[in-house]
Design an enzyme around this catalytic site. Structure first.
Site, PDB file in Angstrom:
ATOM      1  N   ARG A  22     -23.276  14.548 -24.554  1.00 57.37           N
ATOM      2  CA  ARG A  22     -23.662  15.817 -25.394  1.00 57.37           C
ATOM      3  C   ARG A  22     -24.476  16.451 -24.436  1.00 57.37           C
ATOM      4  O   ARG A  22     -24.932  17.607 -24.635  1.00 57.37           O
ATOM      5  CB  ARG A  22     -24.456  15.437 -26.596  1.00 57.37           C
ATOM      6  CG  ARG A  22     -23.344  15.104 -27.657  1.00 57.37           C
ATOM      7  CD  ARG A  22     -24.144  14.521 -29.157  1.00 57.37           C
ATOM      8  NE  ARG A  22     -25.072  15.513 -29.303  1.00 57.37           N
ATOM      9  CZ  ARG A  22     -25.792  15.214 -30.462  1.00 57.37           C
ATOM     10  NH1 ARG A  22     -25.863  13.907 -31.062  1.00 57.37           N
ATOM     11  NH2 ARG A  22     -26.807  16.158 -31.024  1.00 57.37           N
ATOM     12  N   GLN A  77     -20.953  -3.422 -21.147  1.00 55.49           N
ATOM     13  CA  GLN A  77     -20.159  -3.076 -22.423  1.00 55.49           C
ATOM     14  C   GLN A  77     -19.006  -2.513 -21.699  1.00 55.49           C
ATOM     15  O   GLN A  77     -18.836  -1.238 -21.540  1.00 55.49           O
ATOM     16  CB  GLN A  77     -20.877  -2.337 -23.390  1.00 55.49           C
ATOM     17  CG  GLN A  77     -20.077  -2.291 -24.576  1.00 55.49           C
ATOM     18  CD  GLN A  77     -20.676  -1.072 -25.482  1.00 55.49           C
ATOM     19  OE1 GLN A  77     -21.502  -0.307 -24.955  1.00 55.49           O
ATOM     20  NE2 GLN A  77     -20.189  -0.969 -26.737  1.00 55.49           N
ATOM     21  N   GLY A  82     -19.390   0.861 -30.132  1.00 57.63           N
ATOM     22  CA  GLY A  82     -20.304   1.189 -30.989  1.00 57.63           C
ATOM     23  C   GLY A  82     -21.644   0.260 -30.647  1.00 57.63           C
ATOM     24  O   GLY A  82     -21.638  -0.606 -29.789  1.00 57.63           O
ATOM     25  N   TYR A 103     -32.897   1.218 -27.984  1.00 57.06           N
ATOM     26  CA  TYR A 103     -31.968   2.298 -27.459  1.00 57.06           C
ATOM     27  C   TYR A 103     -32.641   3.040 -26.368  1.00 57.06           C
ATOM     28  O   TYR A 103     -33.828   3.428 -26.321  1.00 57.06           O
ATOM     29  CB  TYR A 103     -31.657   3.385 -28.600  1.00 57.06           C
ATOM     30  CG  TYR A 103     -30.970   2.733 -29.885  1.00 57.06           C
ATOM     31  CD1 TYR A 103     -29.520   2.803 -29.857  1.00 57.06           C
ATOM     32  CD2 TYR A 103     -31.592   2.207 -30.836  1.00 57.06           C
ATOM     33  CE1 TYR A 103     -29.009   2.069 -31.015  1.00 57.06           C
ATOM     34  CE2 TYR A 103     -30.911   1.662 -31.921  1.00 57.06           C
ATOM     35  CZ  TYR A 103     -29.818   1.516 -32.114  1.00 57.06           C
ATOM     36  OH  TYR A 103     -29.090   1.165 -33.132  1.00 57.06           O
ATOM     37  N   ASP A 105     -32.052   6.008 -25.542  1.00 58.22           N
ATOM     38  CA  ASP A 105     -32.373   7.100 -25.859  1.00 58.22           C
ATOM     39  C   ASP A 105     -33.395   7.573 -26.975  1.00 58.22           C
ATOM     40  O   ASP A 105     -33.830   8.468 -27.512  1.00 58.22           O
ATOM     41  CB  ASP A 105     -31.233   8.154 -26.139  1.00 58.22           C
ATOM     42  CG  ASP A 105     -30.560   7.208 -27.369  1.00 58.22           C
ATOM     43  OD1 ASP A 105     -31.121   6.510 -28.185  1.00 58.22           O
ATOM     44  OD2 ASP A 105     -29.387   7.429 -27.780  1.00 58.22           O
ATOM     45  N   TYR A 373     -39.845  17.417  13.841  1.00 60.69           N
ATOM     46  CA  TYR A 373     -38.570  17.145  13.858  1.00 60.69           C
ATOM     47  C   TYR A 373     -37.640  17.780  14.961  1.00 60.69           C
ATOM     48  O   TYR A 373     -37.759  18.958  15.088  1.00 60.69           O
ATOM     49  CB  TYR A 373     -38.044  17.419  12.356  1.00 60.69           C
ATOM     50  CG  TYR A 373     -36.726  16.964  12.271  1.00 60.69           C
ATOM     51  CD1 TYR A 373     -36.099  15.653  12.332  1.00 60.69           C
ATOM     52  CD2 TYR A 373     -35.558  18.076  11.728  1.00 60.69           C
ATOM     53  CE1 TYR A 373     -35.052  15.482  12.138  1.00 60.69           C
ATOM     54  CE2 TYR A 373     -34.258  17.486  11.470  1.00 60.69           C
ATOM     55  CZ  TYR A 373     -33.830  16.282  11.788  1.00 60.69           C
ATOM     56  OH  TYR A 373     -32.678  15.857  11.522  1.00 60.69           O
ATOM     57  N   ALA A 409     -55.988  30.453  19.740  1.00 62.52           N
ATOM     58  CA  ALA A 409     -54.947  30.908  18.748  1.00 62.52           C
ATOM     59  C   ALA A 409     -53.547  31.599  19.536  1.00 62.52           C
ATOM     60  O   ALA A 409     -53.741  31.968  20.766  1.00 62.52           O
ATOM     61  CB  ALA A 409     -55.809  32.062  18.239  1.00 62.52           C
TER      62      ALA A 409
END
Length: 450
Positions: A22, A77, A82, A103, A105, A373, A409
């Site tokens: 969902r 599972q 279910g 659960y 959720d 890098y 600078a």
């Protein structure tokens, strides 16, 4: 009356096999994030404070969920038949004590609520305990129907099957159950799949217990804890509720949030007393801010530590590994990654410091960049105490800048600088008399002819 015998071992079974269909996501539902952490991580933390053992039931091909569950036991599972079927997969690990089924959720259940549930289930006059809530909008939640005399749960009625009188009941089922292990085993094995989806529903355990004459009790908690999360909209609602909880907790501990509703925290964010947080600040995982520090508006912090009296922002970004010393200043549009900034040092404008160590009282001028890098590997820049780095300096790592030195600078520094030295690394300036005016005139003529 609570039993006088010593507490039995307690096991929590966490159901985390949902695919998140969902939510229209390729990520398992248990891995959807709240306050910077997967939902399952929230539930594991709360349950681990109450239960002696946790078992996480996952679906097939969910390596990320299994990794998150470690070191707790994991059961797969293989067929999603279910919630009762999922819980039954863990039956061999129930032990002989008490078992609760939770659960993934329902991630915001507090350890206090789980402790109350376990305590209720252990009472001599309780055979099964469940969590229930009274939401502001009961909507399509299953209703918990209780006896007027004993207040025991008589049944749980799904909204679609409820009468108008039952729908008027505002006590709603949160789905979480707790009982003795031997009883839970028997009820789970007796659950049938005689329903439209041909699934084995955990809520049917309540009806089986009542038919056996077992006393079923409800333990109420706030909707903000027990809300289920099955959609992106519900995830956003839960995020809002959790953020409100985290903000209130921070303010109760002495943190000033100038505009609380605009500050976003993680569950592991550490803010000490007298920290000031201005509007529109986001904390990712792993942030600690010590007493007296200020985090100014529109800053983003993740995986970093800010010491006392430091000032961050506005518009600063602290990435993982940033360690900001006492009284240091990290200003607007400055990014710090995997770097240590010493006490009293400043980088106030438009600067990137990556893989860098900066000593005390050093000033980093506007536009300074550490080139860490080279396309293959990261390299470190070490800057000593009381160094002045001029604006728009480029520091090419690996590099060491000695204490009390000065970088002019606009310099591009590729070699180490000894202490007390002045470093200049600029191309020679060349002036061409009259050429500037000629070029401007030519450009104007070209534009006019175009």
């Amino acid at each position: 009356m609570t039993s006088s015998s010593s507490p039995r071992p307690a096991t929590a079974v966490l159901l985390a096999a949902g695919r998140g269909t969902r939510m229209q996501s390729s990520r398992p539902k248990a891995m959807q994030r709240l306050a910077g952490r997967p939902m399952l991580a929230h539930l594991i933390d709360s349950a681990a404070r109450v239960f002696d053992k946790l078992i996480v039931v996952v679906g097939p091909d969910m390596p990320e969920v299994e990794q998150l569950a470690a070191p707790h036991a994991v059961i797969v599972q293989n067929e999603r038949l279910g919630t009762a079927h999922a819980a039954l997969q863990a039956e061999a690990l129930f032990g002989d004590g008490d078992v609760a089924v939770l659960y993934a959720d329902n991630p915001l259940i507090s350890s206090d609520t789980l402790s109350r549930l376990l305590t209720e289930s252990r009472k001599d006059d309780t055979g099964l305990a469940l969590l229930a809530m009274r939401p502001a909008q009961p909507g399509r939640y299953g209703r918990v129907i209780t006896s007027a005399q004993s207040h025991n749960v008589q049944k749980i009625v799904e909204w679609a099957d409820a009468t108008p009188e039952e729908r008027a009941v505002n006590l709603c089922n949160a789905g979480v159950l707790c009982a003795k292990a031997q009883d839970f085993r028997c009820w789970l094995k007796d659950v049938k799949n005689t329903n439209a989806k041909q699934e084995y529903y955990l809520t049917d355990v309540v009806g089986l217990a009542v038919r056996e004459g077992v006393s079923v009790k409800s333990v109420e908690a706030a909707e903000s804890e027990l809300r289920g999360i099955n959609s992106r909209a519900e995830l956003a609602e839960a995020e809002a509720a959790l953020q409100q909880r985290l903000r209130l907790h921070a303010m109760e501990k002495g943190v000033t949030l100038v505009a609380p509703e605009t500050v976003f925290l993680c569950t592991d964010t550490v803010l000490e007393a007298d920290v000031l947080i201005e509007p529109n600040v986001v904390f990712g995982p792993g942030v600690t801010v010590r007493s007296g520090a200020e985090i100014r508006a529109f800053s983003h912090l993740e995986g970093c530590e800010v010491q006392s009296a430091a000032i961050i922002g506005p518009y600063a970004r602290l990435r993982p590994g940033a360690q900001i010393g006492e009284e240091a200043h990290i200003g607007n549009f400055v990014e710090i990654k995997n770097s240590v900034i010493g006490k009293g040092s400043k980088a106030n404008h438009l600067t990137y410091l990556g893989d860098t160590s900066v000593g005390t009282r050093t000033n980093i001028g506007a536009g300074t960049i550490t080139c860490n890098y080279d396309g293959a590997s990261k390299h470190k820049t070490t800057i000593g105490d009381d160094v002045f780095v001029g604006s728009n300096a480029i520091l090419v790592a690996p590099l060491t800048v000695g204490s009390d030195s000065l970088i002019a600078a606009g310099s591009t520094i590729t070699n180490d600088i000894p202490p007390d030295a002045l470093a200049l690394a600029r191309a020679k300036q060349v002036n061409k008399p009259g050429l500037g005016k000629k070029l401007k005139t030519a450009l104007k003529n070209k534009k006019g002819n175009g």
